[in-house]
Design a protein around this motif. Structure first.
Motif, PDB file in Angstrom:
ATOM      1  N   UNK A  49       3.405  -4.993  21.698  1.00 19.85           N
ATOM      2  CA  UNK A  49       3.235  -3.707  21.036  1.00 19.85           C
ATOM      3  C   UNK A  49       4.602  -3.155  20.629  1.00 19.85           C
TER       4      UNK A  49
ATOM      5  N   UNK B 257       6.019  -4.919  17.693  1.00 13.86           N
ATOM      6  CA  UNK B 257       5.319  -4.523  16.466  1.00 13.86           C
ATOM      7  C   UNK B 257       5.807  -3.151  16.002  1.00 13.86           C
TER       8      UNK B 257
ATOM      9  N   UNK C  13       9.098  -3.359  14.448  1.00 13.55           N
ATOM     10  CA  UNK C  13       9.039  -3.971  13.119  1.00 13.55           C
ATOM     11  C   UNK C  13       8.537  -2.972  12.096  1.00 13.55           C
ATOM     12  N   UNK C  14       7.485  -2.238  12.473  1.00 15.01           N
ATOM     13  CA  UNK C  14       6.889  -1.252  11.564  1.00 15.01           C
ATOM     14  C   UNK C  14       7.885  -0.144  11.229  1.00 15.01           C
TER      15      UNK C  14
ATOM     16  N   UNK D  24      10.417  -1.297   8.846  1.00 10.42           N
ATOM     17  CA  UNK D  24       9.833  -1.354   7.511  1.00 10.42           C
ATOM     18  C   UNK D  24       9.776   0.048   6.896  1.00 10.42           C
TER      19      UNK D  24
ATOM     20  N   UNK E  38      13.045   1.253   5.557  1.00  8.32           N
ATOM     21  CA  UNK E  38      13.374   0.610   4.288  1.00  8.32           C
ATOM     22  C   UNK E  38      12.493   1.165   3.179  1.00  8.32           C
ATOM     23  N   UNK E  39      11.256   1.391   3.537  1.00 11.06           N
ATOM     24  CA  UNK E  39      10.298   1.861   2.555  1.00 11.06           C
ATOM     25  C   UNK E  39      10.656   3.278   2.098  1.00 11.06           C
TER      26      UNK E  39
ATOM     27  N   UNK F 170      13.081   3.411  -0.571  1.00 12.97           N
ATOM     28  CA  UNK F 170      12.569   3.006  -1.885  1.00 12.97           C
ATOM     29  C   UNK F 170      11.619   4.039  -2.470  1.00 12.97           C
TER      30      UNK F 170
ATOM     31  N   UNK G 107       9.708   4.177  -6.171  1.00 10.06           N
ATOM     32  CA  UNK G 107       8.269   4.017  -6.326  1.00 10.06           C
ATOM     33  C   UNK G 107       7.693   5.150  -7.147  1.00 10.06           C
TER      34      UNK G 107
ATOM     35  N   UNK H 163       2.225   9.244  -2.110  1.00  6.37           N
ATOM     36  CA  UNK H 163       2.680   7.893  -1.784  1.00  6.37           C
ATOM     37  C   UNK H 163       1.989   7.425  -0.511  1.00  6.37           C
ATOM     38  N   UNK H 164       2.077   6.166  -0.276  1.00  4.34           N
ATOM     39  CA  UNK H 164       1.368   5.625   0.883  1.00  4.34           C
ATOM     40  C   UNK H 164       1.851   6.237   2.192  1.00  4.34           C
TER      41      UNK H 164
ATOM     42  N   UNK I  79      -0.079   9.094   3.420  1.00  7.92           N
ATOM     43  CA  UNK I  79      -1.393   8.686   3.913  1.00  7.92           C
ATOM     44  C   UNK I  79      -1.261   8.090   5.301  1.00  7.92           C
ATOM     45  N   UNK I  80      -0.244   7.333   5.432  1.00  6.77           N
ATOM     46  CA  UNK I  80      -0.060   6.657   6.721  1.00  6.77           C
ATOM     47  C   UNK I  80       0.094   7.689   7.818  1.00  6.77           C
TER      48      UNK I  80
END
Lengths: 700, 348
Positions: free
Chosen positions: A658, A661, A664-665, A668, A671-672, A675, A679, A689-690, A693-694
């Motif tokens: 866990x 993970x 890693x998330x 990400x 980095x996201x 950007x 986008x 943007x996503x 929502x997340x």
């Protein structure tokens, strides 16, 4: 898929048009000399032996001696006679008959060479014509050409064999001393063969040894578990050792197809069958009996397949394996073969027939050994349209004294089941009804260990029931029978003892309408798996016969094989490659709890490593049973420790995963985030943007 | 939430797509007519008539205004979602297998099958804001992979294209130059045809399903293998829950190899796996026939956090789309999540 099928057809058509044979005979493939194509052989010495044979290339040549010495005029006539004799046996090669002539006298020298197409033919010719009487003065002496060399090399003076210093061997029984008291098993899947520990406490396996291309057809444990046998083109081999699997011995037998150990694993029987050059002849069978430890051939049997076909006068099927059945328990004293109107019993002291002759029994069609004593049970079917009844007799070996005989009337077929301690023999007899149109089944129960061997007849409650399966409780006095009609047969349990009369069989219970067609008793008795294989898709019922209650019902969908571990603690069920899907095995506890499940494509074999019988005396075993509670405390504590450790490890592993993970998330996301503007630009400035929502989802 | 059966197609379905809001569901079938449905009640909203062959794939723009469909009639069509009219037709020499709009909906990636002497290809088309200005020409054509390319999708910021197909290799291409940037590792990668590929909601990772009986989770940027889910069946369809760390694998024996004796032999259940722990946690029973498409409704926001629709369709027996809820309310399809207390579901 249809397209793929078409494709295959096309390939075949194409191959046919180009005259390519798609059915490759792998035996015909040979690597170029001096080139191993990167395939490393661990059989260097065997390979070396083969090499020798190939180099000389005279394996198919025989030398016929003691021919008449004839002058030139008669040369052709003699040659004609010899050719006639020897071409009956096999195909002589073109220019394959050479009879040398004395250059001075122009007379023949009294011998000739004959070259056949195959070494098998040469071998056969040697066997058949050695000692052939052409006339009184000329008795053929036939030898293999290659043997000459061998005999020439025998030194004239006998030299005492060198005594090698004793080197202690490995402890081949080391696996029995496993600290966790686990059992091993071997599996074969794809090209890999693996020996694994069944670590049931941790619900997993632990690898002992793994090897690719370990065997060319199958593997087999020796009956006491000491050796694992592999089968190769050149012969069989056995493997074993204290900590890993080393090759212990090799048994040269080209093209070996089947192997069989004697129960005490002293001897190994190997079998091969060779296509005859003349298609009308039966296959040639070669059987070797090796001493397992020394690797020496103790006796070989050669002949046409007909001689080894069991099934009596009208035998149709091929050789039924094992050809030789071992008797007399674990001492490996006797082995026997069914023949036409006889049973040939050999003893292993000299590897010759007992009393130098076979046991003559007119029309005998089947026999079986007691698993513990040198007693044979044999069956002779009805003769003369019922004038002479069928009979079952028990014969003591080596005295060949008939201990007991029972005549059976209007019997169509008969099967014999020995209880594992040799105490009881059940004979299942199918009898014709009066009209001869149908059959019904009854059992003749022999009490071997009692005085005069009393026989009791048992008929089922409904005697028209078909018998689907029968099995004795190992070492016990009970047996189970599946009977009735196939979709939902009944299962009955019987005991050889009834509550007030130890000498009478009694029914314990009948389970109605079970989806079962096979019975698997625990090796320790008491528990049994009632299994519905094949048509029943792998239904399993774990049944306690002491309490007469079902412990669990389960299913291993499509299961093809079921085997108890040698201690009776676990059951393995497997789906082998007869099915395309679901290949793999399940390990269950004795009471039907699924412990773990391993899937392997192209799964061929699952075999528990057998254990030798316990070295403890009966009294000692009883004592342990008595104080079982005391001992079990220690093991229960150990079990608990393991399970605590396991759940601890498991929790730790989950936490780690866990965490990984999450890391890693978040990486990400960072980095996201960078950007994000880009986008938005791609979306013409639309802000949604996503990421948002997340976040919304995270609320939960 | 009740299960919804959407009846209307006459031939087996091939592809399903929810719009971003999750209120519309687009279905493609071999019967030439893509259909749009109200996801909430299963009412048929309309059809898109004009294709002359099986429709393999579709995608809908972010604003739900435009639909793009790829068909075996060797065309890819743009549609007005509301009116059902054709806006434009791209012609190819071979069947179109997959389509996807890029971020911003100004580009679309299309894959075409190998056909006659043509090899398979990945095409990038510019999608004009005003369809009267739409042109046929490709911005980029990538060739190279052997066999059919079953799926091609956009990477982050439309900078890359990720493709997968019959040669079992996942490739990342530069979407500007068409240069091959990365290839999945032969050792750790799939061994047989990759049948499906789906991106996570945030695009960070994607899941590939293969006939080698496994599904694999990959990092979208680096193409590093993150997780592997092994199963007992060839995988035809994969889906990732937008809300929970669950992945769903669907598949089964090939239709031609399906045994007729028992539905369990074919392994047609959809299986739930814990995305992080890679453990099987549940299954959906009741299918007879391989599952070829799976989709989650991205409607988490609209329905609250605890409900996710799982969409399954079944190739062999039924032509209907079945929407199945993964919630704590009764449902026709049985979804079992075993051994876990913190998860919803047990439906029936």
């Amino acid at each position: 898929m249809a397209a793929e099928v078409m494709l295959m057809n096309e390939i075949e058509a194409k191959a046919a048009s180009m005259a390519i044979d798609l059915n490759i005979d792998f035996n015909s493939i040979q690597l170029p000399r001096g080139e191993d194509c990167g395939i490393v052989s661990d059989d260097e010495d065997v390979y070396h032996d083969d090499q020798l044979e190939f180099d000389s290339g005279f394996g198919n040549v025989i030398v016929v001696d003691n021919l008449p010495v004839v002058p030139r005029e008669k040369f052709e006539k003699l040659e004609g006679v010899i050719r006639k004799i020897y071409s009956q046996i096999g195909v002589i090669k073109e220019d394959g008959l050479w009879m040398p002539v004395d250059p001075e006298t122009k007379k023949t020298l009294g011998y000739c060479f004959i070259e056949y197409n195959t070494p098998q033919e040469a071998e056969l010719a040697k066997e058949k014509t050695n000692g052939y009487k052409l006339d009184r003065a000329h008795i053929f002496a036939v030898n293999m050409f290659d043997d000459f060399d061998k005999y020439m090399r025998v030194p004239d003076e006998w030299a005492p064999p060198e005594i090698k210093p004793y080197t202690p061997g490995e402890n081949l029984q080391k696996w029995l001393t496993d600290e966790k008291a686990r059992d091993q098993f071997v599996i074969r899947a794809g090209t890999d063969t693996e020996v694994l520990w069944n670590d049931a406490r941790q619900s997993k396996t632990e690898l002992v040894y793994k090897r690719s291309y370990w065997t060319e057809s199958f593997v087999q444990w020796s009956p006491l578990g000491t050796y694992l046998a592999t089968v190769h083109r050149q012969g069989a081999a056995v493997w074993g050792g204290a900590n890993t699997f080393n090759r212990l011995m090799r048994y040269a037998h080209p093209q070996v197809k089947l192997i069989d150990f004697s129960p005490g694993e002293k001897f190994l029987v190997t079998y091969s069958s060779h296509e005859p050059s003349n298609p009308h002849d039966a296959n040639r069978v070669v059987i070797n009996i090796f001493d397992v430890r020394t690797g020496k051939v103790m006796r070989d049997f050669k002949g046409s397949a007909d001689e080894f076909t069991i099934g009596g006068a009208g035998g149709v099927a091929g050789v039924s394996w094992p050809v030789f059945r071992w008797g007399g328990g674990k001492e490996d004293k006797y082995f026997a073969k069914l023949g036409k109107n006889m049973i040939s019993v050999y003893e292993t002291e000299t590897f010759s027939l007992i009393d130098k002759k076979s046991l003559k029994v007119e029309n005998v069609v089947d026999f079986s050994w007691s698993p513990t004593d040198p007693i044979l049970a044999l069956f002779v079917p009805e003769l003369g349209g019922g004038n002479q009844p069928a009979r079952v007799s028990l014969v003591q070996i080596p005295s060949k004294v008939e201990l007991r005989q029972k005549n059976l009337f209007s019997v169509s077929d008969c099967k014999m089941y020995w209880q594992s301690n040799g105490e009881y023999l059940a004979v299942k007899a199918d009898r014709y009804t009066k009209t001869k149109k149908s059959t019904y089944t009854g059992f003749e129960l022999f009490r071997i260990k009692e005085r005069d061997i009393p026989i009791e007849v048992l008929e089922l409650d409904n005697k028209n029931d078909k018998i689907i399966a029968f099995a004795w409780e190992p070492k016990g006095h009970r047996f189970a029978v599946i009977h009735g009609d196939s979709p939902r047969p009944d299962i009955s349990f019987y005991s050889m003892k009834s509550s007030h009369n130890l000498g009478r069989v009694s029914k314990l219970t009948t389970l109605k309408g079970k989806q079962a067609n096979a019975l698997f008793w625990s090796p320790g008795g008491r528990f049994i798996v009632l299994a519905g294989l094949k048509g029943f898709n792998g239904q399993l019922e774990f049944f306690n016969v002491d309490e007469l209650e079902t412990m669990a019902t389960a299913e291993h969908f499509m299961a093809t094989d079921i085997e108890w571990d040698p201690t009776g603690r676990y059951v393995a069920t497997a789906v082998t490659s007869v099915h395309e899907m679901e290949n793999g095995f399940n390990i269950w506890s004795f009471h039907g709890k699924l412990l773990y499940r391993i899937l392997k494509d192209h799964f061929f074999q699952f075999l528990w490593r057998p254990r030798p019988p316990s070295f403890l005396s009966a009294e000692k075993e009883e004592e342990i049973l008595k104080y079982l509670k005391k001992y079990s405390k220690k093991y229960d504590a150990e079990d608990q420790d393991v399970s605590m450790l396991l759940s601890e490890q498991d929790r730790e592993k989950r936490r780690m995963l866990k965490e990984e993970w999450e890391k890693w998330i978040s990486e990400w996301r960072r980095a996201s985030e960078e950007e994000k503007l880009e986008r938005q630009r791609l979306r013409d400035g639309e802000a949604s943007d996503e990421e948002e929502e997340y976040e919304a989802k995270e609320v939960e | 939430m009740r299960p919804i059966l959407m009846k209307g197609h006459e031939r087996p379905l091939t592809f399903l797509k929810y719009n971003r809001d999750g209120d519309l569901l687009f279905s493609c079938a071999k019967d030439h007519t893509p259909t749009v449905w109200f996801a909430d009640n299963g009412e048929r909203l309309g059809t898109y008539r004009g294709h002359n062959g099986a429709v393999w794939t579709c995608d809908v723009s972010r604003d739900s205004m435009r639909l793009i469909t790829g068909s075996a009639d060797q065309t890819v069509k743009l549609w007005n979602v509301q009116k059902g009219t054709q806006l434009y037709t791209f012609n190819f020499g071979s069947p179109a297998r997959s389509v996807e709009f890029a971020i911003g909906d100004k580009l679309a990636v299309i894959t075409t099958d190998p056909f006659m002497e043509l090899t398979s290809a990945i095409h990038v088309k510019r999608i004009a804001g005003d369809s009267t200005e739409q042109t046929e020409e490709s911005v980029l054509v990538i060739k190279g992979p052997q066999g059919r390319i079953n799926r091609a999708v956009w990477g982050p910021l439309n900078r890359t294209i990720i493709s997968a197909g019959e040669d079992a290799v996942i490739r990342i291409w530069d979407s500007e130059t068409g240069k091959l940037l990365k290839e999945s590792d032969k050792e750790s990668g799939h061994k047989k045809t990759i049948t499906s590929l789906t991106k996570a909601a945030d695009g960070s990772h994607f899941l590939s399903g293969s006939l080698d009986k496994s599904a694999k989770l990959w990092d979208t940027r680096t193409l590093t293998l993150i997780k592997t889910y092994s199963t007992e069946r060839p995988v035809n369809a994969v889906a990732m829950s937008p809300l929970l760390d669950h992945v769903v694998l669907g598949g089964g024996q090939d239709a031609s190899a399906v045994t007729t004796t028992d539905h369990r032999a074919g392994k047609f259940e959809a299986k739930f796996y814990d995305k992080i722990l890679q453990e099987e946690i549940g299954g959906v029973k009741g299918h007879f026939g391989p599952i070829n498409a799976l989709a989650f409704n991205p409607d988490g926001k609209r329905y609250g956090a605890n409900k996710v629709s799982l969409l399954i369709y079944n190739l062999l027996m039924e032509l209907d789309v079945v929407v199945c809820c993964v919630s704590n309310e009764p449902c026709l399809w049985k979804v079992e999540i075993y051994g876990s207390t913190d998860v919803f579901i047990i439906v029936n």
